[in-house]
Write a protein that holds these residues in place. Sequence first.
Motif, PDB file in Angstrom:
ATOM      1  N   THR A   5       0.801  -1.224   0.000  1.00 25.95           N
ATOM      2  CA  THR A   5       0.000   0.000   0.000  1.00 25.95           C
ATOM      3  C   THR A   5       0.838   1.280   0.000  1.00 25.95           C
ATOM      4  O   THR A   5       0.650   2.130  -0.875  1.00 25.95           O
ATOM      5  CB  THR A   5      -1.003  -0.025   1.168  1.00 25.95           C
ATOM      6  OG1 THR A   5      -1.916  -1.115   0.936  1.00 25.95           O
ATOM      7  CG2 THR A   5      -1.783   1.261   1.275  1.00 25.95           C
ATOM      8  N   PRO A   6       1.771   1.470   0.936  1.00 23.56           N
ATOM      9  CA  PRO A   6       2.539   2.719   0.900  1.00 23.56           C
ATOM     10  C   PRO A   6       3.418   2.836  -0.350  1.00 23.56           C
ATOM     11  O   PRO A   6       3.641   3.936  -0.857  1.00 23.56           O
ATOM     12  CB  PRO A   6       3.381   2.679   2.180  1.00 23.56           C
ATOM     13  CG  PRO A   6       3.346   1.276   2.651  1.00 23.56           C
ATOM     14  CD  PRO A   6       2.113   0.646   2.090  1.00 23.56           C
ATOM     15  N   LEU A   7       3.894   1.698  -0.860  1.00 23.98           N
ATOM     16  CA  LEU A   7       4.697   1.729  -2.082  1.00 23.98           C
ATOM     17  C   LEU A   7       3.854   2.203  -3.262  1.00 23.98           C
ATOM     18  O   LEU A   7       4.298   3.033  -4.063  1.00 23.98           O
ATOM     19  CB  LEU A   7       5.271   0.340  -2.374  1.00 23.98           C
ATOM     20  CG  LEU A   7       6.241  -0.223  -1.344  1.00 23.98           C
ATOM     21  CD1 LEU A   7       6.594  -1.665  -1.680  1.00 23.98           C
ATOM     22  CD2 LEU A   7       7.479   0.640  -1.255  1.00 23.98           C
ATOM     23  N   ALA A   8       2.647   1.677  -3.365  1.00 26.78           N
ATOM     24  CA  ALA A   8       1.749   2.081  -4.450  1.00 26.78           C
ATOM     25  C   ALA A   8       1.409   3.566  -4.339  1.00 26.78           C
ATOM     26  O   ALA A   8       1.407   4.290  -5.338  1.00 26.78           O
ATOM     27  CB  ALA A   8       0.478   1.233  -4.415  1.00 26.78           C
ATOM     28  N   ARG A   9       1.140   4.018  -3.138  1.00 25.69           N
ATOM     29  CA  ARG A   9       0.812   5.439  -2.946  1.00 25.69           C
ATOM     30  C   ARG A   9       2.004   6.336  -3.267  1.00 25.69           C
ATOM     31  O   ARG A   9       1.832   7.407  -3.849  1.00 25.69           O
ATOM     32  CB  ARG A   9       0.318   5.663  -1.522  1.00 25.69           C
ATOM     33  CG  ARG A   9      -1.090   5.139  -1.323  1.00 25.69           C
ATOM     34  CD  ARG A   9      -1.617   5.412   0.062  1.00 25.69           C
ATOM     35  NE  ARG A   9      -3.011   4.993   0.157  1.00 25.69           N
ATOM     36  CZ  ARG A   9      -3.524   4.399   1.213  1.00 25.69           C
ATOM     37  NH1 ARG A   9      -2.800   4.179   2.303  1.00 25.69           N
ATOM     38  NH2 ARG A   9      -4.795   4.044   1.212  1.00 25.69           N
ATOM     39  N   ARG A  10       3.206   5.909  -2.909  1.00 25.35           N
ATOM     40  CA  ARG A  10       4.402   6.705  -3.234  1.00 25.35           C
ATOM     41  C   ARG A  10       4.607   6.771  -4.738  1.00 25.35           C
ATOM     42  O   ARG A  10       5.020   7.801  -5.270  1.00 25.35           O
ATOM     43  CB  ARG A  10       5.633   6.112  -2.570  1.00 25.35           C
ATOM     44  CG  ARG A  10       5.938   6.735  -1.223  1.00 25.35           C
ATOM     45  CD  ARG A  10       7.331   6.383  -0.758  1.00 25.35           C
ATOM     46  NE  ARG A  10       7.537   4.955  -0.710  1.00 25.35           N
ATOM     47  CZ  ARG A  10       7.651   4.242   0.413  1.00 25.35           C
ATOM     48  NH1 ARG A  10       7.612   4.834   1.583  1.00 25.35           N
ATOM     49  NH2 ARG A  10       7.820   2.955   0.374  1.00 25.35           N
ATOM     50  N   GLN A  11       4.337   5.664  -5.414  1.00 30.72           N
ATOM     51  CA  GLN A  11       4.525   5.623  -6.861  1.00 30.72           C
ATOM     52  C   GLN A  11       3.674   6.669  -7.571  1.00 30.72           C
ATOM     53  O   GLN A  11       4.099   7.227  -8.567  1.00 30.72           O
ATOM     54  CB  GLN A  11       4.142   4.247  -7.407  1.00 30.72           C
ATOM     55  CG  GLN A  11       5.303   3.394  -7.742  1.00 30.72           C
ATOM     56  CD  GLN A  11       4.852   2.108  -8.421  1.00 30.72           C
ATOM     57  OE1 GLN A  11       3.782   1.569  -8.156  1.00 30.72           O
ATOM     58  NE2 GLN A  11       5.677   1.602  -9.290  1.00 30.72           N
ATOM     59  N   VAL A  12       2.474   6.906  -7.095  1.00 24.41           N
ATOM     60  CA  VAL A  12       1.558   7.810  -7.799  1.00 24.41           C
ATOM     61  C   VAL A  12       1.423   9.175  -7.123  1.00 24.41           C
ATOM     62  O   VAL A  12       0.658  10.014  -7.590  1.00 24.41           O
ATOM     63  CB  VAL A  12       0.165   7.174  -7.972  1.00 24.41           C
ATOM     64  CG1 VAL A  12       0.252   5.882  -8.754  1.00 24.41           C
ATOM     65  CG2 VAL A  12      -0.534   6.978  -6.651  1.00 24.41           C
ATOM     66  N   ALA A  13       2.172   9.394  -6.069  1.00 31.27           N
ATOM     67  CA  ALA A  13       2.034  10.646  -5.311  1.00 31.27           C
ATOM     68  C   ALA A  13       2.221  11.884  -6.179  1.00 31.27           C
ATOM     69  O   ALA A  13       1.520  12.887  -5.993  1.00 31.27           O
ATOM     70  CB  ALA A  13       3.030  10.660  -4.151  1.00 31.27           C
ATOM     71  N   ASP A  14       3.117  11.837  -7.115  1.00 31.40           N
ATOM     72  CA  ASP A  14       3.385  13.000  -7.956  1.00 31.40           C
ATOM     73  C   ASP A  14       2.677  12.942  -9.308  1.00 31.40           C
ATOM     74  O   ASP A  14       2.957  13.768 -10.182  1.00 31.40           O
ATOM     75  CB  ASP A  14       4.896  13.131  -8.177  1.00 31.40           C
ATOM     76  CG  ASP A  14       5.636  13.400  -6.881  1.00 31.40           C
ATOM     77  OD1 ASP A  14       5.058  14.061  -5.989  1.00 31.40           O
ATOM     78  OD2 ASP A  14       6.795  12.937  -6.758  1.00 31.40           O
ATOM     79  N   ALA A  15       1.782  12.011  -9.457  1.00 32.87           N
ATOM     80  CA  ALA A  15       1.063  11.900 -10.732  1.00 32.87           C
ATOM     81  C   ALA A  15       0.205  13.141 -10.958  1.00 32.87           C
ATOM     82  O   ALA A  15      -0.451  13.641 -10.042  1.00 32.87           O
ATOM     83  CB  ALA A  15       0.184  10.654 -10.738  1.00 32.87           C
ATOM     84  N   SER A  16       0.232  13.637 -12.177  1.00 33.08           N
ATOM     85  CA  SER A  16      -0.571  14.821 -12.488  1.00 33.08           C
ATOM     86  C   SER A  16      -2.007  14.448 -12.836  1.00 33.08           C
ATOM     87  O   SER A  16      -2.888  15.300 -12.808  1.00 33.08           O
ATOM     88  CB  SER A  16       0.064  15.593 -13.646  1.00 33.08           C
ATOM     89  OG  SER A  16       0.150  14.759 -14.785  1.00 33.08           O
TER      90      SER A  16
END
Length: 153
Positions: free
Chosen positions: A13-24
């Motif tokens: 979960t935190p890995l997935a959220r970090r992956q998309v944190a900067d997604a526009s």
Amino acid sequence: DFATAARAIAQRTPLARRQVADASDETVKQITEGGIAYYEGLVAARQGDATTAKAKADEVRRVLASTNDPQKEQGAHAILGVLALEQKNFKDAASHLAQANPNDVYLMYERALALEGAGQSADAQALFRKISQWNFNSPDVPFARREALKRLH
């Protein structure tokens, strides 16, 4: 092994959220959150935890509601279908699983089990036959294929 599955999801979960944190694109974030709720819901459904499974299915629907993805309901239906199958409510399981991801061979296998349990033997056998010939590569294919072959008459 539900404890291991829950730990794996908690680590993912935190890995997935970090992956998309900067997604526009906000949709990318919504799909990620929907996926998190989906995995949590599947584990709950397989454990027979109806309250959590239903809440996670609702969360999948809520998080993905504003997306244009025509498949956005599939995860919620998978969760509810697995839960219904665990509860031996075969008719509801078959109905929900018919609306789940049609390319997930394990969900297809579970749908065949639900159809069999609901007394729809011909439909179940046709699906078991399809699964026994499934030729895509994923970790669940060998298991689903082997189990489907056992059920063919």
